[in-house]
Design an enzyme around this catalytic site. Structure first.
Site, PDB file in Angstrom:
ATOM      1  N   THR A 240     -64.361   5.516 132.238  1.00 48.53           N
ATOM      2  CA  THR A 240     -63.811   4.329 131.593  1.00 48.53           C
ATOM      3  C   THR A 240     -62.505   3.908 132.236  1.00 48.53           C
ATOM      4  O   THR A 240     -61.790   4.721 132.846  1.00 48.53           O
ATOM      5  CB  THR A 240     -63.616   4.574 130.091  1.00 48.53           C
ATOM      6  OG1 THR A 240     -63.320   3.330 129.443  1.00 48.53           O
ATOM      7  CG2 THR A 240     -62.509   5.566 129.822  1.00 48.53           C
ATOM      8  N   HIS A 333     -62.079  -2.847 131.114  1.00 48.81           N
ATOM      9  CA  HIS A 333     -61.298  -3.489 130.056  1.00 48.81           C
ATOM     10  C   HIS A 333     -60.013  -4.020 130.674  1.00 48.81           C
ATOM     11  O   HIS A 333     -59.294  -3.269 131.334  1.00 48.81           O
ATOM     12  CB  HIS A 333     -60.913  -2.498 128.957  1.00 48.81           C
ATOM     13  CG  HIS A 333     -62.036  -1.673 128.425  1.00 48.81           C
ATOM     14  ND1 HIS A 333     -62.312  -0.404 128.897  1.00 48.81           N
ATOM     15  CD2 HIS A 333     -62.933  -1.921 127.449  1.00 48.81           C
ATOM     16  CE1 HIS A 333     -63.347   0.094 128.225  1.00 48.81           C
ATOM     17  NE2 HIS A 333     -63.743  -0.806 127.348  1.00 48.81           N
ATOM     18  N   GLU A 420     -93.531 -22.643 157.760  1.00 46.22           N
ATOM     19  CA  GLU A 420     -93.374 -21.194 157.618  1.00 46.22           C
ATOM     20  C   GLU A 420     -94.559 -20.428 158.204  1.00 46.22           C
ATOM     21  O   GLU A 420     -94.659 -19.214 158.027  1.00 46.22           O
ATOM     22  CB  GLU A 420     -93.189 -20.833 156.144  1.00 46.22           C
ATOM     23  CG  GLU A 420     -91.885 -21.381 155.569  1.00 46.22           C
ATOM     24  CD  GLU A 420     -91.608 -20.897 154.152  1.00 46.22           C
ATOM     25  OE1 GLU A 420     -92.521 -20.310 153.530  1.00 46.22           O
ATOM     26  OE2 GLU A 420     -90.472 -21.093 153.683  1.00 46.22           O
ATOM     27  N   HIS A 425    -101.358 -21.319 152.447  1.00 51.58           N
ATOM     28  CA  HIS A 425    -100.637 -21.853 151.296  1.00 51.58           C
ATOM     29  C   HIS A 425    -100.947 -23.349 151.137  1.00 51.58           C
ATOM     30  O   HIS A 425    -101.207 -23.819 150.024  1.00 51.58           O
ATOM     31  CB  HIS A 425     -99.124 -21.666 151.476  1.00 51.58           C
ATOM     32  CG  HIS A 425     -98.639 -20.286 151.164  1.00 51.58           C
ATOM     33  ND1 HIS A 425     -99.063 -19.170 151.837  1.00 51.58           N
ATOM     34  CD2 HIS A 425     -97.742 -19.855 150.234  1.00 51.58           C
ATOM     35  CE1 HIS A 425     -98.452 -18.104 151.354  1.00 51.58           C
ATOM     36  NE2 HIS A 425     -97.646 -18.492 150.369  1.00 51.58           N
TER      37      HIS A 425
END
Length: 440
Positions: A240, A333, A420, A425
């Site tokens: 911590t 913190h 690409e 695709h």
């Protein structure tokens, strides 16, 4: 008791060069990983038998079963100190107020006529939550883990905490009582890497989970790293930290008390004061002595933490430089104890949580601010957030296009696919239009 780092006089370096000048605990997760690997695989192959054996080896307890009986949860709640119960109930109430407002709602965007993308938020199906039980007992961590998971809508919640010899091999009764208050009835007496492995692989008693959250020691952090990819994790929590950005208006009594409050967690806990006031630095140093002498856990935690390389008073020329330092440090913190604290707090970029002014100490956030105290450590606040409802939600995009909307954009998709070198695709769209590209 605490060292000084003087950054006055010269221009502060940028980025990593500045971070290298700041105190930080040594926390070698990679080295620990090699030690937890065989433990995790042993749990994988032997299940509950391995859990029972490691409870004997690491915790000194003989378990007949790992899952906590329902009657033990009920008894822990019944025997809980009424004042502790009231405090836990208020902590839960405030945490629910904050976390309930974090829940995202489904949103649909019309990209073009006939083409929409909807983002819906789906909770993780099953989570394993960890509550530490080593040097201290943390029912507050039960609250901080369970509440956001419940508010996210997680259907199956299990919690693990180390078995305690003092309590017959059960987790600490305050942990069990917190679980009972929250309605969590699946609780296991398992600690450290053993608990994470139980959740990740599953055993005869504990079905595997999709995600593990909660603070813990280096063995918990190493096990989380080991299973990253197989399960989701919140963060690899390290020791911590508190950082305080303060000027001459800060009360040295408050600053010293807040540094000590985090130092009492662990000898590796970090306590850092960043100030442009040499007078405040001296006053805090002077104030540490009597406050440390008057509290508990002095020799085994607080003094080693304050004297360690991870803690220091950092002197800077101005609050502007101080802001650069705390942003480079990225504290778990961060307190702002300056004139016009809210304005300085608004400019902070890197911190797990920011506490504004003299009346919002880190201890408030640990228990009853309503915020979450499971926060990124080790500088990870520059890229990671604390635990929240969002931690337990997954965003899913739902794409819905009509024929005309697809036809309108097909030529762009085909062009990009061919750019690409992925012609199939584009062909997936051409096939829908008789192999002719619309709009060409």
């Amino acid at each position: 008791m605490i060292s000084r780092i003087d950054l006055r006089g010269d221009a502060l370096p940028e980025g990593g060069a500045l971070r290298d000048l700041l105190p930080r605990a040594e926390f070698d997760v990679e080295a620990a990983l090699e030690k937890v690997r065989p433990i995790c695989e042993d749990v994988h192959h032997r299940g509950t038998a391995a859990l029972i054996e490691y409870a004997q080896k690491f915790d000194g307890v003989e378990l007949s079963q790992v899952r906590v009986p329902a009657e033990a949860l009920a008894a822990a709640l019944e025997q809980l100190d009424p004042a502790v119960r009231a405090a836990l109930e208020e902590s839960i109430r405030r945490a629910r107020i904050v976390h309930r407002n974090q829940r995202r709602t489904e949103h649909t965007t019309q990209v073009v006529p006939g083409g929409t993308v909807t983002e819906k938020w789906v909770p993780v199906e099953r989570v394993g939550l960890y509550a530490p039980g080593g040097r201290s007992v943390y029912p507050s961590s039960v609250v901080m883990n369970v509440v956001p998971a419940q508010e996210a809508g997680v259907e199956s919640i299990a919690l693990a905490s180390p078995p305690q010899k003092e309590f017959g091999g059960l987790p600490h009764p305050t942990i069990l009582a917190a679980c009972a208050l929250l309605g969590v009835d699946e609780v296991y007496a398992a600690g450290g890497a053993v608990a994470v492995a139980m959740f990740a692989y599953g055993t005869e008693d504990c079905p595997p989970v999709n995600m593990v959250t909660g603070p813990g020691n280096i063995w918990v952090a190493a096990a989380k790293r080991y299973f990253t990819g197989k399960i989701g994790i919140d963060t690899e929590a390290g020791p911590t930290e508190i950082a305080v950005l303060a000027d001459s208006t800060a009360d040295p009594v408050h600053v010293a008390a807040d540094l000590i409050s985090q130092a009492e967690h662990d000898p590796l806990a970090a306590a850092v004061l960043v100030t442009d006031s040499a007078e405040l630095a001296a006053a805090v140093e002077k104030e540490l002595e009597p406050q440390v002498a008057a509290t508990k856990h002095v020799e085994d935690r607080i003094k080693p933490a304050l004297a360690g390389k991870q803690s220091a008073i950092v002197l800077v020329d101005s609050l502007e430089d101080g802001l650069k330092v705390v942003d480079a440090y990225g504290a778990e913190h961060l307190e702002i104890q300056t004139a016009d604290a809210a304005a300085w707090a608004a400019r902070v970029r890197n911190a797990g949580a920011v506490f504004v002014g003299p009346w919002a100490p880190v201890s408030l956030g640990d228990y009853c601010a309503g915020s979450n105290h499971v926060l990124p450590t080790g500088g990870c606040a520059c890229h990671s957030s604390g635990l929240s409802v969002q931690s337990f939600l997954r965003g899913i995009h739902i794409v819905d296009y009509t024929r005309d909307a697809l036809a309108e954009v097909t030529h762009h998709v085909v062009t990009l696919a061919e750019a690409e070198d992925l012609p199939a695709h584009g062909a997936a769209l051409k096939a829908r239009f008789g192999w002719k590209v619309p709009n060409q």
